[in-house]
Design an enzyme around this catalytic site. Structure first.
Site, PDB file in Angstrom:
ATOM      1  N   PHE A  25      -6.099   1.442   9.286  1.00 19.83           N
ATOM      2  CA  PHE A  25      -5.087   2.460   9.562  1.00 19.83           C
ATOM      3  C   PHE A  25      -4.716   3.264   8.329  1.00 19.83           C
ATOM      4  CE2 PHE A  25      -2.131  -0.614   7.848  1.00 19.83           C
ATOM      5  CZ  PHE A  25      -1.008   0.101   7.456  1.00 19.83           C
ATOM      6  N   LYS A  26      -5.026   2.762   7.151  1.00 18.98           N
ATOM      7  CA  LYS A  26      -4.709   3.502   5.927  1.00 18.98           C
ATOM      8  C   LYS A  26      -5.453   4.840   5.871  1.00 18.98           C
ATOM      9  CE  LYS A  26      -2.169   0.041   4.801  1.00 18.98           C
ATOM     10  NZ  LYS A  26      -2.247  -0.797   3.618  1.00 18.98           N
ATOM     11  N   ASP A  27      -6.592   4.930   6.578  1.00 11.22           N
ATOM     12  CA  ASP A  27      -7.324   6.203   6.636  1.00 11.22           C
ATOM     13  C   ASP A  27      -6.490   7.307   7.278  1.00 11.22           C
ATOM     14  OD1 ASP A  27      -9.750   5.217   5.534  1.00 11.22           O
ATOM     15  OD2 ASP A  27     -10.329   4.410   7.481  1.00 11.22           O
TER      16      ASP A  27
END
Length: 499
Positions: A110-112
Site C-alpha cells: 500500500f505504500k505505493d
C-alpha cells in the site's frame, strides 16, 4: 494552505512542509485549518481514481495549479506504475464485507499508493521553495515503506535516499526487494535493532543542528519519505474516498450510509488517512485499529493510556512491529482539541516515561470513532486458512490481522454486522511466503521463490512479475551496522554526492 506544528505555533506553507517533513521543534505538520466537510458523493461519483485524487489533494496542496497537480497525479497513477486501471480495486468477499486492495503498485504494498506521487510533490516543492541543495530522503522502514520509497525516488534528479531497516524485522522478500534495489542515488543499510530504534534515531537526527550543519556544508538537506511527511499522508486519503464512491456505485451502500473501516496498523498513518477522509465528509462510521502482539494501540483505544513499556515482539506481520507509532502524534493533537501546548506536554511525557494518558472525556470522544483489537500469530495463520478455504481469497499476514480484528469486533459488538465494512489490504500475500505456507500447510521450498512457486501451484494465485524478476537481480546492499552508527553511515553516503 498553511501547516502548523503539533507542538508549537510554528506555521509554514505547504511546500516548506513537503520539503522539510518534520517541524523544527520535532512536531509533525498538520493543516492549520482542516478542509472539513469538503467532499460529497456527487463530486466523486463515476470519477476515475486520478480525478478523485485531484478532488481530494487540491485541498491539501492549493499552491500547485490545477494543471500541475493533475500532471503529477496522472504520472503517478499510470499503467507504468499500477497493474489495475482502477488503481485500488474493491473486492467483495461477503454481502457486507469488502477488501480494498492497495497492493497493485510496483512494490506490491500500500505504500505505493502515496510513494508513487510523493516524489513529484517533493520535486515541485523544491522548485517552489527555490531550493538548490540536494535533498537526502532519510527513511526508517519496517518492510514496505523502504522498497516503495526506493522505487519512487530512484534516479530522481536532485534527490538521494537512505533507507534503514531492522535485520530481523522484515520478511525475506521485503529484504530481497531492498537489497537488490537499482538506482544510482540510493543506499540501503540494515541495523541491529528494531524499527522503533531506527525511527527514533532519525526523528532525533532531523532536529540535530550539528548534523544539519555538517550536511548543509556539503550542499545537502534532509527530508523524509515516512508518513511523518504530509506529502506521504495526504495521498492516502484518496483511496478511502475512492472506496466510498465505489461502494455506492456497486449498490453496497447508499450515498449517506455509514460504513466501517478496518486497518492493520503500525505507524498509524494509514488509519489516520481514513480519519482524515471522515473529517472531509466520507460517511465512515467506526475505524477499527487492528494490531498484532505489539498491541500498544489496542490498549490505548480501550483504556486511554499509550504505554510503550512492554516487550517488543517480532511477528509474522513485520510491518506492524512498532511500539512508537509516529502518526499517533497527529491524532493526539486532534484528541487534545488541537491544543499544541497540551500535545507537546504529552509527547514530552511519552519520551521521558514511555507512557501518556488522555482524560476520560477525551477517551469517550475517541471511542465514538475508534476501537482497537489485536490477534496473535497463530490466530493470524488461522484467519489466512479460514478465509482461503471458505472464500478462495488469499490474505497476506497484515490483512489477515485486520480480518481477525474485524471478527473479534463483531463478537464484541454484533450490531456492527449490519453495517458494511471495508478491510484495507496492505500487501500482496506473496511478500510473505513462510507464514502463507504454514497457514495453508504447503510444503515450503529451499528458497522464498521456491515456496512462492508452491503457493502459486496450490492456490492458483499468479506470481507477480515484479517479485519473480527479483531472482535474476544482484545483491547490492548487504551492509549491517549497529544502530549507534547510523549517523556515520549517513555522512558516508553524503560524501558520495555532496559538494
Amino acid at each position: 494552505m498553511k501547516y502548523r506544528s503539533t507542538r508549537s505555533e510554528e506555521t509554514v506553507n505547504e511546500t516548506y512542509a513537503l520539503l522539510h517533513g518534520l517541524a523544527s521543534d520535532g512536531g509533525l505538520y498538520v493543516p492549520a485549518k482542516f478542509p472539513e466537510r469538503t467532499i460529497t458523493y456527487d463530486m466523486v461519483a463515476d470519477a476515475s481514481y486520478q480525478d478523485i485524487a485531484y478532488t481530494v489533494l487540491q485541498h491539501f496542496f492549493p499552491t500547485f495549479s490545477e494543471a500541475a497537480l493533475r500532471e503529477m497525479i496522472n504520472a503517478a497513477y499510470s499503467k507504468a506504475n499500477f497493474s489495475t486501471v482502477d488503481i485500488a480495486p474493491l473486492h467483495s468477499v461477503l454481502e457486507r464485507l469488502s477488501v480494498l486492495e492497495l497492493f497493485h503498485g510496483r512494490t506490491q504494498a500500500f505504500k505505493d499508493m502515496a510513494l508513487s506521487l510523493f516524489p513529484y510533490l517533493l520535486v515541485a516543492a523544491k522548485e517552489a521553495e527555490g531550493e538548490t541543495d540536494e535533498v537526502l530522503i532519510l527513511t526508517a522502514t519496517s518492510g514496505d515503506t523502504g522498497k516503495a520509497a526506493l522505487e519512487g525516488f530512484k534516479d530522481v534528479d536532485g534527490t538521494h535516499i537512505q533507507i534503514f531497516y531492522p535485520t530481523d524485522g522484515v520478511s525475506p522478500m521485503q529484504q530481497e526487494q531492498m537489497q537488490k534495489q537499482e538506482g544510482d542515488n540510493v543506499n540501503v543499510t540494515a541495523i541491529r535493532g528494531n524499527f522503533d530504534d531506527a525511527q527514533q534515531f532519525l526523528k532525533r537526527l532531523f532536529v540535530d543542528k550539528d548534523m544539519a550543519a555538517k550536511v548543509a556544508a556539503k550542499g545537502v538537506r534532509f527530508s523524509s519519505a515516512n508518513s511523518i511527511n504530509i506529502g506521504r499522508l495526504a495521498p492516502q486519503v484518496v483511496y478511502y474516498v475512492a472506496a466510498y464512491a465505489e461502494l455506492v456505485n456497486q449498490g453496497a451502500i447508499h450515498r449517506d450510509e455509514a460504513f466501517n473501516v478496518v486497518v492493520p496498523t503500525g505507524n498509524f498513518g494509514n488509519i489516520l488517512a481514513a480519519y482524515y477522509a471522515k473529517k472531509m465528509g466520507v460517511p465512515i462510521g467506526k475505524l477499527i485499529c487492528a494490531s498484532n502482539r505489539n498491541n500498544v494501540l489496542t490498549d490505548f483505544f480501550k483504556t486511554g493510556t499509550y504505554d510503550m513499556n512492554r516487550q517488543f515482539y517480532t511477528t509474522i506481520s513485520p510491518s506492524m512491529d512498532i511500539l512508537e507509532s509516529s502518526n499517533f502524534e497527529r491524532f493526539l493533537y486532534y484528541v487534545s482539541g488541537e491544543d499544541y501546548e497540551l500535545t507537546n506536554t504529552r509527547m514530552k511525557e511519552l519520551k521521558a516515561t514511555g507512557k501518556l494518558s488522555v482524560s476520560g472525556e477525551e477517551l469517550s470522544r475517541v471511542q465514538r470513532d475508534f476501537s482497537g483489537q489485536f490477534i496473535s500469530d497463530e490466530e493470524t495463520k488461522a484467519v489466512i486458512a479460514q478465509v482461503y478455504n471458505s472464500y478462495g481469497y488469499l490474505l497476506d499476514p497484515h490483512t489477515a490481522v485486520a480480518m481477525g480484528a474485524y471478527m473479534k469486533e463483531l463478537q464484541a459488538h454484533p450490531e456492527d454486522g449490519s453495517r458494511h465494512t471495508v478491510i484495507a489490504a496492505t500487501a500482496h500475500p506473496f511478500k510473505f511466503p513462510t507464514p502463507i505456507c504454514e497457514a495453508l500447510e504447503i510444503q515450503p521450498g529451499g528458497t522464498p521463490y521456491e515456496s512462492l512457486e508452491h503457493i502459486s501451484a496450490v492456490t492458483g494465485v499468479a506470481f507477480p512479475k515484479e517479485l519473480a524478476a527479483l531472482q535474476e537481480k544482484e545483491l547490492r546492499f548487504t551492509h549491517v551496522i549497529d544502530k549507534e552508527l547510523m549517523g556515520k553511515e549517513i555522512l558516508s553516503f553524503v560524501d558520495t554526492f555532496g559538494k
